[in-house]
Design a protein around this motif. Structure first.
Motif, mmCIF file in Angstrom:
data_model
loop_
_atom_site.group_PDB
_atom_site.id
_atom_site.type_symbol
_atom_site.label_atom_id
_atom_site.label_comp_id
_atom_site.label_asym_id
_atom_site.label_seq_id
_atom_site.Cartn_x
_atom_site.Cartn_y
_atom_site.Cartn_z
ATOM 1 N N VAL A 38 0.592 -1.512 -0.334
ATOM 2 C CA VAL A 38 -0.119 0.374 0.317
ATOM 3 C C VAL A 38 0.698 1.002 -0.252
ATOM 4 O O VAL A 38 1.641 1.330 1.036
ATOM 5 C CB VAL A 38 -0.918 -0.403 1.078
ATOM 6 N N ALA A 39 0.683 2.042 -1.195
ATOM 7 C CA ALA A 39 1.732 3.399 -1.303
ATOM 8 C C ALA A 39 1.099 4.429 -0.511
ATOM 9 O O ALA A 39 -0.604 4.850 -1.033
ATOM 10 C CB ALA A 39 1.672 3.625 -2.446
ATOM 11 N N ALA A 57 -7.413 22.188 4.081
ATOM 12 C CA ALA A 57 -8.395 20.444 3.803
ATOM 13 C C ALA A 57 -7.105 20.050 2.682
ATOM 14 O O ALA A 57 -7.442 18.167 2.817
ATOM 15 C CB ALA A 57 -9.386 21.106 2.805
ATOM 16 N N GLU A 58 -6.301 20.539 1.679
ATOM 17 C CA GLU A 58 -5.999 19.539 0.633
ATOM 18 C C GLU A 58 -4.597 19.305 1.837
ATOM 19 O O GLU A 58 -4.851 17.691 0.925
ATOM 20 C CB GLU A 58 -5.301 20.792 -0.664
ATOM 21 N N ALA A 59 -4.082 19.561 2.323
ATOM 22 C CA ALA A 59 -2.995 19.413 3.311
ATOM 23 C C ALA A 59 -3.276 17.574 3.720
ATOM 24 O O ALA A 59 -2.691 17.231 4.240
ATOM 25 C CB ALA A 59 -2.121 19.736 4.127
ATOM 26 N N VAL A 60 -4.085 17.737 4.503
ATOM 27 C CA VAL A 60 -4.911 16.434 5.271
ATOM 28 C C VAL A 60 -5.424 15.540 4.277
ATOM 29 O O VAL A 60 -6.306 14.882 5.009
ATOM 30 C CB VAL A 60 -5.567 17.517 6.094
ATOM 31 N N THR A 61 -5.154 15.457 3.158
ATOM 32 C CA THR A 61 -6.148 14.464 2.548
ATOM 33 C C THR A 61 -5.319 13.381 1.459
ATOM 34 O O THR A 61 -3.777 14.018 1.873
ATOM 35 C CB THR A 61 -6.591 15.205 0.992
ATOM 36 N N LEU A 62 -5.426 12.568 2.056
ATOM 37 C CA LEU A 62 -4.263 11.150 1.635
ATOM 38 C C LEU A 62 -4.961 10.778 0.344
ATOM 39 O O LEU A 62 -5.688 10.604 0.149
ATOM 40 C CB LEU A 62 -4.171 10.464 2.813
ATOM 41 N N TRP A 63 -4.143 9.971 -0.270
ATOM 42 C CA TRP A 63 -4.079 9.069 -1.531
ATOM 43 C C TRP A 63 -3.819 7.776 -0.699
ATOM 44 O O TRP A 63 -2.241 7.582 -0.705
ATOM 45 C CB TRP A 63 -3.744 9.211 -2.938
ATOM 46 N N ALA A 64 -4.131 6.622 -1.353
ATOM 47 C CA ALA A 64 -4.271 5.104 -0.674
ATOM 48 C C ALA A 64 -4.273 5.257 -2.791
ATOM 49 O O ALA A 64 -4.919 4.732 -3.184
ATOM 50 C CB ALA A 64 -5.112 4.596 -0.027
#
Length: 124
Positions: A38-39, A57-64
């Motif tokens: 998982v990256a 808001a964007e700074a606390v969004t993760l992509w998995a």
């Protein structure tokens, strides 16, 4: 799955405290980063100014990203998020393709299976 197309986008919610949300997001990042195949990356900030609410808001969004050849399944990812959210008493909002849903603290088995299936279909 390419780096430009995440398997899932994750946002943490707990109250309205931006500092706490960012702290919890960093903790979730560290937790998911321990999973094999998982990256996890922070979503890039859009063109918003550095001090704007949308930049926060964007700074606390993760992509998995789940590798297509991954031994880790969507079930493992969902279980990790569920366990973490229960321990931290928060909700994790997932966007999988066009589907948006919340993983609340009390996610049941049926909901977990549905989310896992969506992740599996997305990475295929």
């Amino acid at each position: 799955m390419s780096d430009s197309e995440p398997t899932a986008e994750l946002r943490v919610y707990r109250g309205g405290n931006a500092v706490m949300t960012e702290k919890l997001t960093r903790e979730l990042y560290a937790e998911l980063n321990e999973l094999e195949d998982v990256a996890v990356r922070y979503a890039p900030a859009e063109s918003a100014g550095e001090n704007s609410k949308s930049a926060v808001a964007e700074a606390v969004t993760l992509w998995a990203f789940l590798s297509t050849a991954a031994t880790v399944t969507g079930t493992v990812l969902v279980q990790a998020i569920k366990t973490w959210a229960e321990a931290k008493r928060c909700t994790v909002h997932l966007t999988i393709g066009d589907t948006e849903l919340d993983l609340p603290q009390g996610l049941d088995d049926a909901q977990e299976r549905i989310i896992s299936k969506l992740l599996e279909e997305r990475r295929a």
